[in-house]
Design an enzyme around this catalytic site. Sequence first.
Site, mmCIF file in Angstrom:
data_model
loop_
_atom_site.group_PDB
_atom_site.id
_atom_site.type_symbol
_atom_site.label_atom_id
_atom_site.label_comp_id
_atom_site.label_asym_id
_atom_site.label_seq_id
_atom_site.Cartn_x
_atom_site.Cartn_y
_atom_site.Cartn_z
ATOM 1 N N PRO A 1 33.247 -15.252 -4.143
ATOM 2 C CA PRO A 1 32.992 -13.664 -3.707
ATOM 3 C C PRO A 1 33.663 -12.870 -4.861
ATOM 4 C CG PRO A 1 33.867 -14.787 -1.760
ATOM 5 C CD PRO A 1 33.973 -15.724 -2.923
ATOM 6 N N VAL A 2 32.793 -11.804 -5.123
ATOM 7 C CA VAL A 2 33.458 -10.934 -6.275
ATOM 8 C C VAL A 2 33.168 -9.665 -5.629
ATOM 9 C CG1 VAL A 2 33.267 -9.913 -8.484
ATOM 10 C CG2 VAL A 2 32.957 -12.175 -8.170
#
Length: 67
Positions: free
Chosen positions: A2-3
């Site tokens: 996840p970013v």
Amino acid sequence: MPVVRVSWFEGKSHDQKAKVAAEITDSIVRNTGTDPKYIYVIFEDVAPSDWAGEGRLFGGPTAAGKE
């Protein structure tokens, strides 16, 4: 991996960013079980004069006649 990108007006302190990054990371870990070493939070500090809402800039010249 996840970013999470956080775009907001410039001026937040290092401590404020650290707290927000920790809470975002904790939420993703809690809700998805992702290992925190794979979670990235990117802060994008934007000048109010570079951000508009409802067709109007939030910041800009304040001198009379320059708005």
